[in-house]
Design a protein around this motif. Structure first.
Motif, PDB file in Angstrom:
ATOM      1  N   GLY A   1       0.821  -1.202   0.000  1.00 43.29           N
ATOM      2  CA  GLY A   1       0.000   0.000   0.000  1.00 43.29           C
ATOM      3  C   GLY A   1       0.854   1.251   0.000  1.00 43.29           C
ATOM      4  O   GLY A   1       2.081   1.193   0.176  1.00 43.29           O
TER       5      GLY A   1
ATOM      6  N   ALA B   1      -1.358   4.042   3.955  1.00 45.02           N
ATOM      7  CA  ALA B   1      -2.337   2.962   3.922  1.00 45.02           C
ATOM      8  C   ALA B   1      -2.828   2.594   5.325  1.00 45.02           C
ATOM      9  O   ALA B   1      -4.033   2.411   5.548  1.00 45.02           O
TER      10      ALA B   1
ATOM     11  N   ARG C   1      -5.206   5.177   6.689  1.00 44.18           N
ATOM     12  CA  ARG C   1      -6.519   5.107   6.041  1.00 44.18           C
ATOM     13  C   ARG C   1      -7.321   3.912   6.549  1.00 44.18           C
ATOM     14  O   ARG C   1      -8.534   3.988   6.716  1.00 44.18           O
TER      15      ARG C   1
ATOM     16  N   GLN D   1      -9.442   2.301   0.994  1.00 41.33           N
ATOM     17  CA  GLN D   1      -8.215   1.554   1.253  1.00 41.33           C
ATOM     18  C   GLN D   1      -8.479   0.060   1.405  1.00 41.33           C
ATOM     19  O   GLN D   1      -7.725  -0.775   0.888  1.00 41.33           O
TER      20      GLN D   1
ATOM     21  N   ASP E   1      -2.303   0.991  -8.395  1.00 36.85           N
ATOM     22  CA  ASP E   1      -2.234   0.258  -7.129  1.00 36.85           C
ATOM     23  C   ASP E   1      -1.511  -1.072  -7.234  1.00 36.85           C
ATOM     24  O   ASP E   1      -0.756  -1.443  -6.337  1.00 36.85           O
TER      25      ASP E   1
END
Length: 316
Positions: free
Chosen positions: A38, A42, A45, A57, A82
């Motif tokens: 991430g 991350a 989140r 997320q 991503d």
């Protein structure tokens, strides 16, 4: 706040399978963070009390988990979409988005109760088109706003695949009663948003009053109460040829307990770099083949994770 504390507070119930799900979710999210899959924020989140931030997320975590469960190795690059999948010498990028339910009536999002609810299919479809547009601009840039996307700055190569993954979890509300992948056409919203498929219609001859066989409308735009109509033919617009496919899902926490999550893939028939069939986890895949200038045939085939009966329909 630690990740464990945040998830325990979000899922505090002690009944049914919640404790087991909670522990499994902590395990999967922690593994995701430890593997550097991430962005730098991350964990922050995932610990957010804002449902929309959390789900943006968590969708990445859950879809990444689906890739791993299917035996598909991926990495997360410091800059770029991503997920990056290396497959047979090709790079396949996946960019994840979880549309928020802006403009969708609370009567649909809230508890169902005992009453009958209208299906706000146009409002939901507008959230799909907005999500696809947003992630298309991440790739292609926006000349009006003078932004350069991943393609223009060389992060995504001209020969790379680019897939937009849309998790529709928030479009069905928080009671979780309905899977939110199928639109008014009885085909996926991802098909309606990209291949101009509208509701089923019957034509009646004014002279004979005879009716035609049911067929799908061609719907190139979606009209809004205010503002300009929204295009629904992304995959027929050659500007979007760098987008290989839409990976559509309705995935939530239950998937960590091996509950199958509805997933499907809609391929871009004009993709400059087509996504291989059967690569991503999905129960079914859709592709379009041109018949003539006014008609095309939409083919539904078995996906990687759950074979279904083949379906072929003609749109025109």
């Amino acid at each position: 706040m630690s990740l464990r504390t945040a998830i325990e507070q979000r899922y505090p119930h002690a009944g049914a399978q919640v404790p087991a799900m909670r522990e499994r979710l902590i395990e999967i999210t922690q593994a995701y963070l430890d593997a550097g899959q991430g962005d730098a924020n991350a964990e922050q989140r995932l610990c957010s009390t804002d449902d929309f931030v959390y789900w943006q997320q968590l969708s990445e975590v859950l879809l990444g988990h689906q890739l791993g469960a299917a035996g598909i190795a991926y990495t997360h690059q410091p800059v770029g979409p991503d997920f990056l999948i290396e497959h047979e010498g090709r790079r396949i990028w996946v960019e994840v988005i979880t549309p928020t339910p802006a403009g969708i009536p609370q009567s649909w999002l809230g508890p169902a109760g005992n009453g009958v609810r209208d299906f706000p299919h146009e409002q939901i479809l507008l959230r799909w088109t907005a999500a696809i547009k947003q992630k298309a601009e991440v790739l292609l840039g926006n000349p009006t706003q003078q932004t350069t996307g991943y393609l223009g700055n060389g992060i995504v190569g001209a020969d790379d695949c680019y897939v937009i993954a849309v998790n529709a979890r928030l479009l069905r509300g928080f009671d979780g009663m309905f899977c939110e992948l199928l639109g008014i056409s009885q085909l996926p919203f991802a098909v309606e948003a990209t291949l101009a498929v509208g509701p089923i219609q019957i034509r009646i001859d004014r002279d004979t009053l005879k009716s035609s066989e049911p067929e799908h409308q061609q719907r190139y735009v979606i009209h809004k109460p205010v503002g300009q109509p929204v295009p629904a033919y992304t995959f027929f617009d050659e500007r979007f040829a760098p987008i290989s496919a839409i990976w559509a899902a309705d995935i939530d926490e239950g998937s960590v307990m091996d509950r199958p999550a509805p997933m499907l893939v809609v391929h871009n028939p004009q993709a400059s770099s087509p996504l291989p069939l059967g690569l991503l986890p999905a129960q079914e895949e859709f592709s379009a083949g041109v018949i003539d200038e006014e008609h095309y045939r939409l083919e539904r085939v078995d996906g990687r994770t759950a074979p279904l009966e083949e379906l072929s329909i003609e749109v025109g």
